[in-house]
Design a protein around this motif. Structure first.
Motif, PDB file in Angstrom:
ATOM      1  N   ASP A  35       0.844  -1.206   0.000  1.00 44.55           N
ATOM      2  CA  ASP A  35       0.000   0.000   0.000  1.00 44.55           C
ATOM      3  C   ASP A  35       0.879   1.257   0.000  1.00 44.55           C
ATOM      4  N   PRO A  36       1.091   1.851  -1.180  1.00 44.90           N
ATOM      5  CA  PRO A  36       1.937   3.051  -1.231  1.00 44.90           C
ATOM      6  C   PRO A  36       1.324   4.240  -0.505  1.00 44.90           C
ATOM      7  N   ILE A  37      -0.010   4.311  -0.477  1.00 45.92           N
ATOM      8  CA  ILE A  37      -0.658   5.435   0.215  1.00 45.92           C
ATOM      9  C   ILE A  37      -0.387   5.364   1.711  1.00 45.92           C
ATOM     10  N   ALA A  38      -0.421   4.142   2.280  1.00 46.93           N
ATOM     11  CA  ALA A  38      -0.092   3.974   3.701  1.00 46.93           C
ATOM     12  C   ALA A  38       1.363   4.340   3.965  1.00 46.93           C
ATOM     13  N   GLU A  39       2.256   4.004   3.027  1.00 49.16           N
ATOM     14  CA  GLU A  39       3.677   4.362   3.150  1.00 49.16           C
ATOM     15  C   GLU A  39       3.839   5.875   3.156  1.00 49.16           C
ATOM     16  N   ILE A  40       3.139   6.539   2.264  1.00 49.10           N
ATOM     17  CA  ILE A  40       3.233   7.997   2.169  1.00 49.10           C
ATOM     18  C   ILE A  40       2.685   8.661   3.426  1.00 49.10           C
ATOM     19  N   ARG A  41       1.550   8.154   3.917  1.00 46.30           N
ATOM     20  CA  ARG A  41       0.962   8.711   5.139  1.00 46.30           C
ATOM     21  C   ARG A  41       1.847   8.460   6.346  1.00 46.30           C
ATOM     22  N   ARG A  42       2.436   7.285   6.415  1.00 43.71           N
ATOM     23  CA  ARG A  42       3.330   6.961   7.528  1.00 43.71           C
ATOM     24  C   ARG A  42       4.543   7.900   7.515  1.00 43.71           C
ATOM     25  N   ALA A  43       5.109   8.112   6.348  1.00 43.35           N
ATOM     26  CA  ALA A  43       6.251   9.024   6.227  1.00 43.35           C
ATOM     27  C   ALA A  43       5.860  10.434   6.678  1.00 43.35           C
ATOM     28  N   ASP A  44       4.704  10.883   6.241  1.00 45.97           N
ATOM     29  CA  ASP A  44       4.246  12.223   6.609  1.00 45.97           C
ATOM     30  C   ASP A  44       4.075  12.350   8.126  1.00 45.97           C
ATOM     31  N   ALA A  45       3.557  11.297   8.763  1.00 45.53           N
ATOM     32  CA  ALA A  45       3.363  11.317  10.217  1.00 45.53           C
ATOM     33  C   ALA A  45       4.690  11.379  10.959  1.00 45.53           C
ATOM     34  N   LEU A  46       5.736  10.835  10.348  1.00 47.53           N
ATOM     35  CA  LEU A  46       7.069  10.818  10.962  1.00 47.53           C
ATOM     36  C   LEU A  46       7.886  12.061  10.599  1.00 47.53           C
ATOM     37  N   GLY A  47       7.306  12.967   9.842  1.00 47.81           N
ATOM     38  CA  GLY A  47       8.051  14.156   9.420  1.00 47.81           C
ATOM     39  C   GLY A  47       9.067  13.853   8.334  1.00 47.81           C
ATOM     40  N   ILE A  48       8.791  12.836   7.538  1.00 44.99           N
ATOM     41  CA  ILE A  48       9.700  12.421   6.466  1.00 44.99           C
ATOM     42  C   ILE A  48       9.069  12.775   5.126  1.00 44.99           C
ATOM     43  N   ARG A  49       9.823  13.445   4.294  1.00 41.96           N
ATOM     44  CA  ARG A  49       9.355  13.762   2.949  1.00 41.96           C
ATOM     45  C   ARG A  49       9.817  12.669   1.984  1.00 41.96           C
ATOM     46  N   ILE A  50       8.908  12.231   1.128  1.00 43.60           N
ATOM     47  CA  ILE A  50       9.293  11.321   0.045  1.00 43.60           C
ATOM     48  C   ILE A  50       9.440  12.174  -1.209  1.00 43.60           C
ATOM     49  N   MET A  51      10.667  12.270  -1.679  1.00 40.96           N
ATOM     50  CA  MET A  51      11.003  13.155  -2.791  1.00 40.96           C
ATOM     51  C   MET A  51      11.151  12.338  -4.074  1.00 40.96           C
ATOM     52  N   SER A  52      10.598  12.848  -5.154  1.00 39.62           N
ATOM     53  CA  SER A  52      10.716  12.214  -6.460  1.00 39.62           C
ATOM     54  C   SER A  52      11.792  12.907  -7.277  1.00 39.62           C
ATOM     55  N   ILE A  53      12.409  12.166  -8.174  1.00 40.82           N
ATOM     56  CA  ILE A  53      13.433  12.754  -9.035  1.00 40.82           C
ATOM     57  C   ILE A  53      12.843  13.844  -9.925  1.00 40.82           C
ATOM     58  N   ALA A  54      11.524  13.848 -10.069  1.00 48.19           N
ATOM     59  CA  ALA A  54      10.867  14.893 -10.867  1.00 48.19           C
ATOM     60  C   ALA A  54      10.714  16.197 -10.101  1.00 48.19           C
ATOM     61  N   ASP A  55      10.920  16.178  -8.782  1.00 53.71           N
ATOM     62  CA  ASP A  55      10.784  17.387  -7.982  1.00 53.71           C
ATOM     63  C   ASP A  55      11.887  18.389  -8.317  1.00 53.71           C
ATOM     64  N   GLU A  56      11.540  19.662  -8.349  1.00 53.02           N
ATOM     65  CA  GLU A  56      12.506  20.698  -8.713  1.00 53.02           C
ATOM     66  C   GLU A  56      13.677  20.769  -7.744  1.00 53.02           C
ATOM     67  N   ASP A  57      13.417  20.489  -6.464  1.00 55.20           N
ATOM     68  CA  ASP A  57      14.484  20.613  -5.468  1.00 55.20           C
ATOM     69  C   ASP A  57      15.207  19.292  -5.195  1.00 55.20           C
ATOM     70  N   TYR A  58      14.987  18.289  -6.033  1.00 57.83           N
ATOM     71  CA  TYR A  58      15.802  17.076  -5.949  1.00 57.83           C
ATOM     72  C   TYR A  58      17.258  17.490  -6.171  1.00 57.83           C
ATOM     73  N   PRO A  59      18.217  16.981  -5.375  1.00 56.89           N
ATOM     74  CA  PRO A  59      19.603  17.454  -5.481  1.00 56.89           C
ATOM     75  C   PRO A  59      20.167  17.319  -6.900  1.00 56.89           C
ATOM     76  N   ALA A  60      20.599  18.433  -7.463  1.00 58.08           N
ATOM     77  CA  ALA A  60      21.072  18.447  -8.852  1.00 58.08           C
ATOM     78  C   ALA A  60      22.281  17.540  -9.054  1.00 58.08           C
ATOM     79  N   SER A  61      23.191  17.512  -8.071  1.00 58.57           N
ATOM     80  CA  SER A  61      24.392  16.688  -8.223  1.00 58.57           C
ATOM     81  C   SER A  61      24.042  15.209  -8.250  1.00 58.57           C
ATOM     82  N   LEU A  62      23.022  14.809  -7.505  1.00 51.32           N
ATOM     83  CA  LEU A  62      22.597  13.410  -7.489  1.00 51.32           C
ATOM     84  C   LEU A  62      21.847  13.058  -8.765  1.00 51.32           C
TER      85      LEU A  62
END
Length: 375
Positions: free
Chosen positions: A64-91
């Motif tokens: 369940d990816p939605i449960a994973e996303i909600r769990r991360a949000d509850a823990l103060g963890i951001r799940i970042m996608s490579i499509a996000d503008e602030d994904y580290p450019a060097s990586l």
């Protein structure tokens, strides 16, 4: 299920790493379309085995990816996608970057000026003192220190950056709910507050051995260069150094004592062409063309020439440094005798001696004895 949820789900499938994920995305375009494909299409288009293709297509009914996303949000963890503008450019620029990053804390623009500091888990006092000194000085110059939160050199480098009031990023070989090693939980929390902890793995992924080479690739990918402080012939730090070379990063190595197991790997790196360094300022000078600081972010321009010189003033303003220097003369003195004369602890003395040794004014002898360098 939207594309982001599908990407999180794909990242949760055992056996789908960055390379296979990229092949799937190149073949199907949309993450959602991957889960709509026929098994044979996954085999033909992305080179998956039939077994792995079945695992991918079974994933929506088992995880369940939605449960994973909600769990991360509850823990103060951001799940970042490579499509996000602030994904580290060097990586993003490395071959096969992770499509998903779990981040606890903040990745800031200034983290583009990063150096990885890695080495042995079973580090010597010399190695620990060196990691602390390099980590502290480079943090003071405005570099972000990247390492893997492991025992030994990694822990020393993170601690030095934190104590210097600098930035540090820890890259885990496990999910962010499986802190490893467990004794570094306090440091994990402090880094999350003052820097960032990142992982490409789902939240509850344990620290499996096969995860760490992938973790090492991210450590070097986030950095302008990699400093190897101590490494045996089989050290994971050598994997990080190899990743750095493949990614076009500079590899620096602090020479170790000939004959010591922890020195074999790092000395071999130097033999193979790694940049031998004795002072933090040598790293700064090499990386200077690659670094970009906003006003007030770094002391690099104003201090590298002065602080990085080969000379050393005996009237050092730090009393403990003067005490150690004055305890030495032309004859080798064992570290226990230096401790007796100065009243300082062995780790404190070693940290000072490493600094003086790297400046070329102190010479080390086998058996933890030291003398002033006559030259």
């Amino acid at each position: 299920m939207n594309d982001f949820e599908a990407l999180v789900l794909l990242n949760m499938v055992k056996g789908i790493g960055s390379i296979r994920m990229r092949r799937l995305l190149d073949a199907f375009g949309s993450p959602v379309d991957i889960f709509k494909a026929a098994p044979q299409k996954l085999v033909e288009a992305a080179g998956l085995t039939p077994f792995l293709a079945r695992l991918v297509l079974a994933a929506p009914g088992q995880m369940d990816p939605i449960a994973e996303i909600r769990r991360a949000d509850a823990l103060g963890i951001r799940i970042m996608s490579i499509a996000d503008e602030d994904y580290p450019a060097s990586l993003r620029a490395i071959p096969d970057p992770p499509c998903i990053l779990y981040v606890k804390g903040d990745l800031l623009p200034c983290d583009a000026n990063a150096l990885a500091v890695v080495g042995s888990r079973g580090a010597s006092l010399y190695g620990l003192s060196s990691a602390k000194m390099f980590g502290s000085r480079l943090s003071e110059y405005g570099l972000t220190i990247v390492s893997g939160l492991a025992r030994g050199i990694d822990t020393a480098a993170h601690r030095a950056a934190l104590d210097a009031g600098g930035r540090t990023i820890a890259v885990l070989g496990s999910g962010l709910e499986c802190i490893y090693p467990p004794e570094n939980e306090g440091m994990f929390c402090q880094i999350a507050r003052e820097g960032a902890v990142v992982s490409q793995f789902p939240l509850r992924m344990p620290p499996l051995p096969q995860n760490f080479p992938m973790r090492n690739r991210i450590i070097s990918g986030l950095s302008k260069g990699v400093l190897v402080v101590e490494a045996s012939a089989k050290s994971g730090a050598l994997i990080t150094a190899r990743c750095a070379l493949e990614q076009g990063r500079e590899v620096f190595a602090l020479p170790g004592e000939v004959g010591r197991e922890n020195a074999y790997g790092v000395n071999a790196l130097i033999k193979d062409g790694a940049c031998l360094v004795m002072r933090p300022e040598e790293i700064l000078e090499t990386l200077k063309p690659l670094l970009s600081f906003s006003s007030g972010e770094s002391r690099l321009e104003e201090e590298t020439s002065a602080a990085g010189g080969d000379t050393w003033d005996e009237d050092d303003p730090r009393e403990h440094v003067r005490d150690v220097w004055q305890s030495l003369d032309g004859e080798p003195a064992h570290i226990d005798n230096i401790a007796q004369k100065t009243g300082l602890s062995i780790p404190e003395i070693l940290s000072i001696l490493v600094e003086l040794e790297l400046k070329g004014v102190v010479r080390r002898f086998p058996g933890q004895s030291f003398t002033r360098n006559a030259s």
